[in-house]
Design a protein around this motif. Sequence first.
Motif, short mmCIF file in Angstrom:
data_model
loop_
_atom_site.label_atom_id
_atom_site.label_comp_id
_atom_site.label_asym_id
_atom_site.label_seq_id
_atom_site.Cartn_x
_atom_site.Cartn_y
_atom_site.Cartn_z
N THR A 4 0.84 -1.21 0.00
CA THR A 4 0.00 0.00 0.00
C THR A 4 0.87 1.25 0.00
OG1 THR A 4 -1.70 -1.18 1.23
CG2 THR A 4 -1.84 1.21 1.22
N LYS A 5 1.91 1.24 0.82
CA LYS A 5 2.83 2.39 0.86
C LYS A 5 3.50 2.60 -0.49
CE LYS A 5 4.76 1.17 4.91
NZ LYS A 5 5.76 1.16 5.97
N LEU A 6 3.95 1.51 -1.10
CA LEU A 6 4.61 1.59 -2.39
C LEU A 6 3.66 2.16 -3.45
CD1 LEU A 6 7.03 1.04 -4.22
CD2 LEU A 6 6.16 -1.28 -4.53
N ILE A 7 2.43 1.69 -3.46
CA ILE A 7 1.44 2.18 -4.42
C ILE A 7 1.19 3.68 -4.21
CG2 ILE A 7 -1.00 2.06 -5.08
CD1 ILE A 7 -0.77 -1.00 -4.58
N MET A 8 1.07 4.11 -2.95
CA MET A 8 0.84 5.54 -2.68
C MET A 8 2.02 6.39 -3.14
SD MET A 8 -2.15 6.05 -1.58
CE MET A 8 -1.98 7.73 -1.05
N VAL A 9 3.24 5.94 -2.90
CA VAL A 9 4.42 6.68 -3.34
C VAL A 9 4.44 6.79 -4.86
CG1 VAL A 9 6.95 6.61 -3.47
CG2 VAL A 9 5.80 6.17 -1.30
N LEU A 10 4.14 5.71 -5.55
CA LEU A 10 4.12 5.73 -7.02
C LEU A 10 3.05 6.67 -7.55
CD1 LEU A 10 4.72 1.95 -7.81
CD2 LEU A 10 6.34 3.84 -8.04
N ILE A 11 1.87 6.64 -6.93
CA ILE A 11 0.78 7.53 -7.35
C ILE A 11 1.18 8.99 -7.14
CG2 ILE A 11 -1.56 8.32 -6.79
CD1 ILE A 11 -2.26 5.34 -6.30
N CYS A 12 1.74 9.29 -5.98
CA CYS A 12 2.15 10.67 -5.68
C CYS A 12 3.23 11.14 -6.65
CB CYS A 12 2.63 10.80 -4.24
SG CYS A 12 1.29 10.68 -3.06
N THR A 74 1.13 2.60 10.60
CA THR A 74 1.71 1.26 10.81
C THR A 74 2.54 1.20 12.10
OG1 THR A 74 3.71 1.75 9.54
CG2 THR A 74 1.80 0.87 8.32
N ILE A 75 2.72 2.35 12.74
CA ILE A 75 3.54 2.40 13.96
C ILE A 75 2.62 2.29 15.17
CG2 ILE A 75 5.07 3.85 15.35
CD1 ILE A 75 5.99 5.12 12.69
N GLY A 76 3.02 1.47 16.10
CA GLY A 76 2.29 1.35 17.37
C GLY A 76 0.92 0.72 17.20
N GLY A 77 0.13 0.88 18.26
CA GLY A 77 -1.21 0.34 18.24
C GLY A 77 -2.12 1.22 19.07
N GLY A 78 -3.39 1.18 18.79
CA GLY A 78 -4.37 1.97 19.54
C GLY A 78 -4.12 3.46 19.42
N ARG A 79 -4.07 4.13 20.59
CA ARG A 79 -3.90 5.59 20.62
C ARG A 79 -2.55 6.02 20.03
NH1 ARG A 79 -4.81 9.30 25.95
NH2 ARG A 79 -4.89 11.24 24.81
N GLY A 80 -1.51 5.22 20.27
CA GLY A 80 -0.18 5.52 19.72
C GLY A 80 -0.19 5.51 18.21
N SER A 81 -0.96 4.62 17.63
CA SER A 81 -1.08 4.54 16.17
C SER A 81 -1.76 5.79 15.63
CB SER A 81 -1.86 3.30 15.77
OG SER A 81 -2.01 3.24 14.37
N ALA A 82 -2.80 6.26 16.34
CA ALA A 82 -3.52 7.47 15.90
C ALA A 82 -2.60 8.68 15.94
CB ALA A 82 -4.75 7.70 16.77
N ILE A 83 -1.81 8.80 17.01
CA ILE A 83 -0.87 9.93 17.13
C ILE A 83 0.19 9.84 16.04
CG2 ILE A 83 0.92 10.95 18.60
CD1 ILE A 83 -0.88 10.11 21.01
N ALA A 84 0.72 8.65 15.81
CA ALA A 84 1.73 8.46 14.76
C ALA A 84 1.15 8.78 13.39
CB ALA A 84 2.26 7.03 14.80
N THR A 85 -0.11 8.46 13.16
CA THR A 85 -0.77 8.76 11.88
C THR A 85 -0.83 10.27 11.66
OG1 THR A 85 -2.10 6.75 11.97
CG2 THR A 85 -2.90 8.52 10.55
#
Length: 150
Positions: A4-12, A74-85
Amino acid sequence: MNITKLIMVLICSAVLAGCASSNSGAVYKRGEARQVQTVKMGTVESVRTVKLEGTKSPVGTVGGAAVGGIAGSTIGGGRGSAIATVIGAIVGGIAGSAVEEGVTRSDGLEITIKLDSGGMIAVVQEADVQFKPGDRVRLLESGGTTRVTL
């Protein structure tokens, strides 16, 4: 998630490449076709190399934010994932804007011309044609745009 990350980078990357515009004397917008242009003649007095800044559209920022947000999620889980996002999206947006400006930056020329009518002007355009002092040139003017051609 890596695909998914690779596809997004290519699209951008594809979108950013499509944003590039030209300030070449040989490139016309579609709407400029079949428009009357005033022609003046002159002689190049001097030529100076300049940089034409790149475009700064929302596309680079939004594309970078999307990629950064996906990477951050993709980093962390739960609240940490939301902050990382959120952090990933902010950093990605800043980086995407900088990348767009850098990718679309180009070399230009400031061409100073002594017109046959006696006046002196300078025109900046992309450095796709090399001019040197003493060259006889045509200036094509239309709607606030001037192009220098040999």
